[in-house]
Design an enzyme around this catalytic site. Structure first.
Site, PDB file in Angstrom:
ATOM      1  N   HIS A  34       3.594  -2.406   3.087  1.00 45.82           N
ATOM      2  CA  HIS A  34       3.639  -1.053   2.542  1.00 45.82           C
ATOM      3  C   HIS A  34       4.949  -0.822   1.797  1.00 45.82           C
ATOM      4  O   HIS A  34       6.003  -1.314   2.215  1.00 45.82           O
ATOM      5  CB  HIS A  34       3.504  -0.007   3.651  1.00 45.82           C
ATOM      6  CG  HIS A  34       2.173  -0.044   4.350  1.00 45.82           C
ATOM      7  ND1 HIS A  34       1.863  -1.012   5.291  1.00 45.82           N
ATOM      8  CD2 HIS A  34       1.075   0.744   4.230  1.00 45.82           C
ATOM      9  CE1 HIS A  34       0.630  -0.809   5.727  1.00 45.82           C
ATOM     10  NE2 HIS A  34       0.122   0.239   5.095  1.00 45.82           N
ATOM     11  N   ASP A  44       0.808  -1.220   0.000  1.00 41.77           N
ATOM     12  CA  ASP A  44       0.000   0.000   0.000  1.00 41.77           C
ATOM     13  C   ASP A  44       0.845   1.275   0.000  1.00 41.77           C
ATOM     14  O   ASP A  44       2.011   1.270   0.407  1.00 41.77           O
ATOM     15  CB  ASP A  44      -0.891   0.045   1.253  1.00 41.77           C
ATOM     16  CG  ASP A  44      -2.075  -0.895   1.166  1.00 41.77           C
ATOM     17  OD1 ASP A  44      -2.110  -1.721   0.229  1.00 41.77           O
ATOM     18  OD2 ASP A  44      -2.954  -0.811   2.042  1.00 41.77           O
TER      19      ASP A  44
END
Length: 246
Positions: free
Chosen positions: A210, A65
């Site tokens: 992430h 992400d």
């Protein structure tokens, strides 16, 4: 396994950051130029996001992400390429706009790019118009750089409401959450991230990591450690697959 299921854990991610206003020196697109964007495909309105994906054998889905970030995303892509693995990247529009070359590389290397809003706001505190703008602007950038509109959406912080499901459906996107949160956004250490993935490994799980939003050095190093271990253990990394029925 394909039915949306309720989240079993609190939303992941750091505290919400305020949406930033566009820089005054940044050129805005001129209306009326360029090829028209494709009409979004019809998808049902879900009431809960998908947390896992069904598939044959020991399949897992890796997701990243907040990117793309030129400091970390290329290293993650290099590792995935080394092991011939595909992943899903939920990108933020303001990051994607500045790093369109990385979206093009994701497309070339067979990865899926999903929509993670423009500026990573807390959508449950926004109006429908604001939510739609965050989604639509990002889908436009993805289509321009990646080559097609995103088919998957992930709400920042895992904060979903009725409007996010409805607007995501209108824009042709299915909602995807996660099964295993590595907590890498809190930089807990490489060993913690590796253990979270390996201990949580199971058929159909979706792993949240992430590649931007802070110092993601630990995320890069952890991927290089746990990915070959998973492959050696008989797991296969796959991509999310859409359903055509409700």
């Amino acid at each position: 396994d394909d039915a949306p299921v309720r989240a079993a854990a609190p939303a992941a991610g750091p505290p919400p950051r305020l949406a930033r206003k566009p820089s005054s020196y940044r050129l805005q697109p001129v209306a009326g130029y360029g090829a028209p964007h494709a009409a979004p495909a019809h998808v049902p309105v879900r009431h809960e996001p998908f947390l896992r994906m069904s598939g044959r054998g020991n399949t897992m889905v890796l997701t990243f992400d907040d990117g793309p970030d030129p400091r970390y995303t290329p290293h993650i892509l290099d590792t995935l390429a080394e092991y011939d693995v595909r992943a899903t990247f939920f990108v933020c529009g303001e990051m994607a706009d500045w790093n369109r070359d990385l979206l093009a590389r994701m497309s070339d290397e067979g990865h899926v790019v999903g929509n993670h809003t423009w500026s990573h706001p807390l959508l449950t505190k926004m109006t429908r118009g604001q939510i739609r703008s965050e989604m639509e602007r990002t889908s436009d950038v993805i289509e321009d750089a990646y080559g097609e509109r995103p088919q998957w959406f992930r709400a920042p912080y895992g904060a979903w409401n009725r409007a996010t499901f409805q607007l995501g459906s209108e824009l042709g996107m299915e909602p995807l959450a996660w099964t295993v949160d590595t907590l890498d956004w809190d930089t807990p250490g490489v060993r913690h991230i590796v253990n979270a993935v390996e201990d949580g490994a199971a058929p159909g799980i979706v792993v949240l990591s992430h590649d931007a939003g802070g110092d993601r050095t630990q995320s890069v190093k952890a991927l290089r450690e746990y990915l070959p271990h998973l492959l050696d253990s008989g797991y296969h990394m796959t991509l999310p697959r859409r359903r055509t029925t409700t």
